[in-house]
Design an enzyme around this catalytic site. Structure first.
Site, PDB file in Angstrom:
ATOM      1  N   ASP A 408       0.864  -1.188   0.000  1.00 27.09           N
ATOM      2  CA  ASP A 408       0.000   0.000   0.000  1.00 27.09           C
ATOM      3  C   ASP A 408       0.901   1.239   0.000  1.00 27.09           C
ATOM      4  OD1 ASP A 408      -2.269   1.634   0.362  1.00 27.09           O
ATOM      5  OD2 ASP A 408      -2.360   1.282   2.529  1.00 27.09           O
ATOM      6  N   GLU A 411       2.590   5.271  -3.790  1.00 28.79           N
ATOM      7  CA  GLU A 411       2.583   6.327  -4.836  1.00 28.79           C
ATOM      8  C   GLU A 411       3.914   7.068  -4.902  1.00 28.79           C
ATOM      9  OE1 GLU A 411       0.224   5.904  -2.491  1.00 28.79           O
ATOM     10  OE2 GLU A 411      -1.052   4.746  -3.844  1.00 28.79           O
ATOM     11  N   ASP A 491      -9.077   3.863  -2.002  1.00 29.33           N
ATOM     12  CA  ASP A 491     -10.059   4.250  -0.978  1.00 29.33           C
ATOM     13  C   ASP A 491     -11.337   4.805  -1.586  1.00 29.33           C
ATOM     14  OD1 ASP A 491      -8.160   3.441   0.798  1.00 29.33           O
ATOM     15  OD2 ASP A 491      -7.431   5.458   1.234  1.00 29.33           O
TER      16      ASP A 491
HETATM   17  O1  MIG Z   1      -3.515   5.840   5.088  1.00 27.76           O
HETATM   18  O2  MIG Z   1      -3.449   0.539   5.776  1.00 27.76           O
HETATM   19  O3  MIG Z   1      -5.940   2.330   0.706  1.00 27.76           O
HETATM   20  O4  MIG Z   1      -6.999   0.085   2.002  1.00 27.76           O
HETATM   21  O5  MIG Z   1      -6.845   0.012   4.786  1.00 27.76           O
HETATM   22  C1  MIG Z   1      -4.353   4.751   4.948  1.00 27.76           C
HETATM   23  C2  MIG Z   1      -4.577   1.314   6.074  1.00 27.76           C
HETATM   24  C3  MIG Z   1      -3.535   3.535   4.630  1.00 27.76           C
HETATM   25  C4  MIG Z   1      -4.867   2.984   2.710  1.00 27.76           C
HETATM   26  C5  MIG Z   1      -5.422   1.862   1.922  1.00 27.76           C
HETATM   27  C6  MIG Z   1      -6.461   1.154   2.733  1.00 27.76           C
HETATM   28  C7  MIG Z   1      -5.847   0.644   4.019  1.00 27.76           C
HETATM   29  C8  MIG Z   1      -5.236   1.796   4.788  1.00 27.76           C
HETATM   30  N1  MIG Z   1      -4.274   2.500   3.958  1.00 27.76           N
END
Ligand code: MIG
Length: 816
Positions: A408, A411, A491
């Protein structure tokens, strides 16, 4: 190319030269011939080089300064880039076996036509403009053309009229028109033009943009604020050929482990091992088939990647093995931001620092910025050595039995800064592939950073467990990232328009190489209404990756939360997916070989659909055989028309033929659908043999009963059985089972022909149940000429026979 040809080409124009380049390669080998030429045109403004990698794939590079920039790519391998098709010179360009290419030496205007001269893609007036390091390319935009691809960008499925920017962005709370969001896949497909479908892949990692007639209805423009002008034109003429060739160019998604196609339960976060056990128990006692539970950031110690909070998760290994016993895999999130935690015995930081694996500021110091663990440092994934180091960090998790990983925030997302990411002058060091080793700014690397993160994870997993299929899910990526990870749309929100958006995103991702994709079922933020969550389950059951996920602080969104009536509907759809597993898994295997997406727009297999009168914004197919006639207004109870391509269809749920209403256009019929909460209209193409199996609670469980082959009589009647162990690479060594089955219908008699079986893998079934639909009488059934017992069900209008497994060629006939 012969010398005579060479001279001919040279004499075409004083400004055009040809040069021999490269040899055939395995990736794009079929059409490639060893000796070939590139067209080089020296214009006043720039020099242009056009190469035919295959008969249908052109690479165009333009050098404003006259010298071509470094020939390297994050998306297209060296072997693929040096492939060349045999070309033949023509009046002002060259031809391949499929295309004619010409360039105006004055303006550098490029025209690509098919052999009959029909324009596939032609430049507009002012084909190229330069603005400092930035550039704009302009193509003519025919009225009839529509545009698809660009990954999961928002907006409708069709990009026409829109403009889009590629800049990977943590887009929490994005709406159905937010742009840019998480991924940059600078590839689009033009459909409907005179010369058929074609694709354009702009291989540029900087902040790039695409304008599909937003500024000027007759002009398709795209460009970037810097970097090389390097793009590919991929001819069809069918959309399917474009997608297959695009994935020849940038790589196919590898065959996923079968469990990845099962139902997946997630939440940000399941806070303890006990909670995970409770969720698993409830899923099993409610009999919701499930293959995966996800651990989000709270399983970690202070949000530090590669750690575990041992207070709440005392034994990850114990938990994983308990789950394994229930047929459930664990996936853990592993973000790339490493806590800047010196002298604390935190190995990822210590070893990373010792190896100089973290990004630098321009002054040479380590770039540090806040994310989940607090002050964090960021691996320099553009170095092969750094990827190797990162990949090795997964060893303990694999030893604990963790089955897959979630990358995750890549980016990359950075907290407390308005840009949401790192400064553009952050220093990356490129040391990989056929790039010249050099430093590069974040402005150049930003859009490939997430992909290189998943490359490091994927290759690490493959190094640690070469015979296992690796499973990685990513939020950010670039063209070609499908080789390393599946993706999801980030999200999203708990709203009906996001349900609709999710289908459109998944369809466009599939056209953009990312055949495996998901959207958070129920929506990440906001908390779904009971009806919304139920409807989302229904649709998601027919999408490639099926994961229920919700944000911290939102209402619970597990399948049971709205009571037994909703649970029953959700369970029914999850079960249906498990029944369809032989078909779904077959599509995954087909995708790995060809690039054909799992979830597709209707026009992928039924090209006439681009002109159907129905609103098809929620219509899609699963493979070429199932059509989901989704509601364009997914929360509306009003009846709506579904357009069914000519050829005949059956209702998937009842097995009955459906006859739509014929209009003026023979290419489709129209069926009015009255939406209800508990139903999703799904249709089976007439002429299908659909493999199904008894429902299981996990893909790890052996189905109890025969393999089912549902025969829906019609033209070109066929189906495929594909099976392997679902988890290792043994299928590449022959341990698979593949069998083609066809059927013919003659005057009410149906014969089903099994071809011989390929591969050495032994099936789980002992018997095969063949169910022929739309039968109006019992009819005599014979197998290889000998009578067998057939059961006719007058209400269902089916004849069913159960025969021993049929590994060899044999004919089953259902007499009239
Ligand atoms: O700043 O890991 O898109 O699916 O549950 C949020 C926590 C960080 C973003 C992801 C989301 C995930 C969440 N993450």
């Amino acid at each position: 190319m012969s010398l005579r040809h060479r001279r001919l080409a040279l004499s075409l124009s004083a400004t055009m030269v040809v040069c021999g380049l490269g040899t055939a390669t395995p990736a794009i080998a079929q059409a490639a011939a060893p000796a070939s030429t590139d067209l080089i045109v020296r214009g006043t403004q720039a020099t242009m080089q056009v190469a035919a990698l295959t008969d249908s794939i052109l690479r165009v590079r333009i050098a404003p300064g006259g010298t071509m920039p470094e020939d390297a790519s994050w998306a297209v391998s060296h072997a693929t880039r040096i492939a060349r098709a045999r070309t033949m010179p023509s009046a002002n360009g060259f031809a391949t076996a499929a295309l004619k290419v010409s360039v105006d030496p004055q303006t550098l205007a490029l025209t690509v036509t098919d052999k009959a001269g029909k324009v596939i893609l032609a430049d507009a007036a002012a084909p190229l403009s330069l603005d400092g390091p930035g550039f704009t390319l302009r193509k003519a935009m025919p009225q009839a053309e529509h545009y698809y691809g660009l990954g999961d960008k928002t907006g409708g499925v069709d990009r026409r009229g829109g403009s889009f920017v590629d800049w990977n962005t943590d887009a929490f709370g994005f709406s159905s028109s937010t742009d840019p969001i998480y991924k940059s896949i600078p590839f689009f497909i033009g459909v409907g033009g005179a010369g058929g479908s074609y694709g354009v892949f702009l291989d540029n990692t900087r902040r790039a943009w695409f304008d599909f007639g937003h500024r000027d209805d007759a002009t398709l423009a795209f460009g970037s604020n810097g970097g090389g002008i390097d793009y590919y034109i991929i001819a069809g003429p069918s959309t399917a050929e474009v997608v297959r060739r695009y994935t020849d160019l940038t790589g196919k998604a590898p065959l996923a482990p079968k469990w990845a196609l099962g139902y997946q339960q997630s939440r940000y976060s399941y806070m303890s091992a006990d909670e995970v056990r409770g969720i698993a128990d409830r899923l099993r006692s409610d009999r919701v088939p499930t293959d995966v539970i996800w651990l989000d950031i709270d399983y970690q110690d202070r949000n530090r990647p590669f750690t575990v909070n041992t207070k709440t998760f005392p034994s990850l290994k114990g938990l994983a093995s308990d789950m394994e016993a229930k047929g459930i895999k664990l996936i853990t999130i592993v973000d790339l931001h490493v806590a800047n935690a010196p002298n604390q015995g935190y190995a990822p930081f210590d070893s990373g620092k010792a190896g100089d694996h973290f990004l630098h500021n321009p002054d040479g110091s380590m770039y540090t910025a806040p994310v989940w663990p607090g002050p964090s440092v960021f691996p320099d994934f553009t170095q092969a050595q750094t990827r190797k180091w990162w990949g090795g960090l997964f060893k303990d998790f694999l030893d604990d039995g963790i089955a897959g990983f979630w990358n995750d925030m890549n980016e990359p997302a950075i907290f407390d800064t308005p840009t949401k990411t790192m400064p553009l002058d952050t220093v990356h060091r490129i040391d990989t592939d056929d790039f010249a080793p050099r430093s590069a700014s974040h402005a150049e690397i930003h859009n490939v950073y997430g992909m290189e993160n998943t490359r490091a994870t994927y290759e690490g997993l493959k190094t640690l467990r070469p015979d296992d299929r690796a499973f990685v899910m990513t939020r950010a990526s670039y063209a070609g990232g499908q080789k390393y990870a599946v993706t999801w749309t980030g999200d999203n929100s708990s709203s009906w328009d996001h349900l609709k958006l999710s289908i459109q995103q998944i369809v466009n991702l599939g056209l953009s190489g990312f055949s495996y994709s998901a959207a958070d079922v129920g929506g990440f933020t906001g908390g779904p209404s009971a009806d919304l969550l139920t409807k989302w389950f229904e649709y998601a059951a027919f999408t490639p990756v099926f994961r229920d996920h919700a944000a911290t602080g939102t209402p619970r969104a597990e399948p049971w939360v709205d009571g037994p009536a909703h649970l029953a509907i959700r369970r029914k759809f999850v079960e249906e997916r498990y029944r369809l597993m032989p078909y779904l898994y077959g599509l995954a295997e087909l995708n790995a070989r060809t690039g054909d997406p799992i979830t597709r727009p209707v026009f992928y297999d039924y090209p006439a659909a681009t002109a159907f009168s129905c609103d098809q914004s929620m219509a899609f197919t699963l493979g070429d055989k199932l059509l989901i006639g989704g509601n364009p207004k997914p929360d509306s109870p009003m009846a709506y028309p579904v357009c069914l391509p000519a050829g005949g269809w059956y209702d998937y749920w009842t097995g009955m033929p459906v006859a739509g209403v014929k209009g003026k256009d023979p290419a489709f019929t129209t069926l009015e659908v009255k939406p209800t909460l508990a139903d999703l209209p799904v249709f089976v193409r007439a002429g299908t043999i659909l493999p199904r199996q008894p429902v299981t609670q996990s893909t790890a469980e052996t189905p109890n009963g025969p393999l089912e082959l549902h025969v829906y009589p019609g033209e070109d009647c066929a189906g495929d059985i594909y099976l392997d162990d679902g988890k290792t690479m043994a299928f590449q060594r022959g341990a698979y089972l593949r069998q083609h089955v066809t059927c013919t219908v003659k005057g009410g008699a149906v014969s089903v022909d099994f071809a011989g079986r390929d591969g050495s893998f032994a099936p789980w079934w002992r018997e095969i149940a063949v169910i022929v639909h739309a039968r109006d009488r019992a009819g005599r059934v014979t197998l290889g000429g000998k009578a067998v017992k057939g059961d006719w069900d007058a209400t269902a209008r089916t004849t069913t026979v159960v025969v021993p497994d049929q590994p060899g060629r044999v004919r089953l006939t259902f007499a009239r």
